[in-house]
Enzyme design. Structure first.
Site, short mmCIF file in Angstrom:
data_model
loop_
_atom_site.label_atom_id
_atom_site.label_comp_id
_atom_site.label_asym_id
_atom_site.label_seq_id
_atom_site.Cartn_x
_atom_site.Cartn_y
_atom_site.Cartn_z
N ASP A 16 0.86 -1.19 0.00
CA ASP A 16 0.00 0.00 0.00
C ASP A 16 0.89 1.24 0.00
O ASP A 16 1.39 1.67 1.03
CB ASP A 16 -0.90 0.01 1.23
CG ASP A 16 -1.93 1.14 1.19
OD1 ASP A 16 -1.69 2.13 0.47
OD2 ASP A 16 -2.96 1.03 1.87
N GLY A 32 -5.10 1.70 7.98
CA GLY A 32 -6.14 0.99 8.72
C GLY A 32 -5.90 -0.50 8.76
O GLY A 32 -6.13 -1.16 9.79
N HIS A 37 0.35 7.85 4.06
CA HIS A 37 0.98 7.17 5.19
C HIS A 37 2.47 7.47 5.32
O HIS A 37 3.14 6.87 6.17
CB HIS A 37 0.75 5.67 5.07
CG HIS A 37 -0.68 5.30 4.88
ND1 HIS A 37 -1.64 5.53 5.84
CD2 HIS A 37 -1.34 4.78 3.81
CE1 HIS A 37 -2.83 5.13 5.38
NE2 HIS A 37 -2.67 4.67 4.16
#
Length: 301
Positions: A187, A210, A192
């Site tokens: 990801d 998450g 992030h």
């Protein structure tokens, strides 16, 4: 409307081949904070290839999580990715995940719901290898600004927290660099990692994935209540209720529900029981992180 619900649900599933080995599993576990203390025999199950087992939430990153990516590219789906939020995640395990493997995944839009100010896509990914089904994964994706066409609102299940003290409570620190490590599992969203991008998204600094909180929570349940036995996990679902930042601490409260660990079957859950979980951020007065969270487990063999 950019989302054509009927067309999306009727579309043929996408198909892709994925593969992983022990290095992918170890990297994922390290991204969840495994390996502390480094020489702890319980932690070596997550980090040392000769003792390695696979936490079932690895299914969310196997093949770099291509099932969700494929679903967002389905016919009838034309959306602004900046309006997308990951609202919830569930996994059903058909058997324990191997340390190394190859599988074929099929991905489709299982449902589209109209929440008024947003649409919810249920993106379903199913994986199977030459021995049969491995897992079924559902990602609930909120798309802001795409509701209001008069469609089915879909389910809205909320779980009441049990009215008693938790059976176990643990705290898990999130290291400052943890999001940077976790994103190596596939990801690459700059939310992030990049402070400037995070500010554009409304946050004063990058937030943790998450699905990293999701994996950390399952590891805590397995280690605390299941004696480290990942093969007992049959299913796991959650709703992402709030963000958490690297450097904060997760407070994970767990309740055993009927049938769990008793050696008897439950009329509502013949697999052996459930553990209900809540996850909050300690430093922000127990601000919610994960809610409506349940791990379905089998009795010990």
């Amino acid at each position: 409307m950019p989302i054509d619900a009927a067309k999306a649900v009727a579309a043929e599933p996408g198909r892709s081949e994925i593969a992983w080995d022990h290095k992918d599993v170890q990297l994922y576990h390290l991204g969840l904070g495994a390996g502390v203390p480094a020489n702890d025999p319980d932690e070596l199950r997550y980090t040392l290839e000769s003792r390695l087992h696979v936490l079932p939430s690895f299914a969310t990153v196997a093949g770099a999580g291509m099932g969700v990516v494929g679903g967002l590219g389905a016919p009838g789906i034309d959306i602004d990715l900046a309006a997308v939020l990951h609202g919830g995640q569930s996994i059903t395990l058909h058997r324990p995940l191997p340390v190394a493997g190859r599988a074929v995944t099929t991905s489709r839009v299982a449902a589209v719901y109209d929440k008024g100010k947003a649409a919810v896509l249920v993106l379903r990914s199913e994986a199977a290898d030459e021995d049969g089904p491995l897992w079924t994964s559902d990602a609930q994706i909120f798309v802001r600004g795409e509701g209001g066409w008069g469609g089915d609102r879909g389910p809205s299940e909320r779980l009441d927290v049990p009215g008693r003290a938790p059976d176990a409570t643990v705290e898990r620190p999130i290291r400052e660099e943890q999001a940077l490590l976790y994103r190596l599992s596939g990801d690459w969203n700059p939310l992030h990692a990049d402070p400037e991008f995070a500010k554009l998204a409304g946050f004063d600094r990058p937030i943790l994935h998450g699905l990293c909180s999701y994996g950390m929570t399952l590891k805590a349940v397995v280690d605390t209540l299941l004696g480290g036995d990942v093969t007992r996990v049959r299913g796991y679902r959650t709703r992402f209720a709030g963000v958490v930042f690297p450097g904060e601490t997760l407070r994970i409260r767990m309740w055993r529900l009927a049938g769990t660990g008793t050696g008897t079957e439950s009329a509502t859950d013949p697999a052996g029981g459930r553990v209900q979980v809540t996850v909050t951020a300690v430093e922000r007065d127990d601000a919610p992180v994960l809610a409506d969270t349940v791990v379905t487990i089998a009795d010990p063999s």
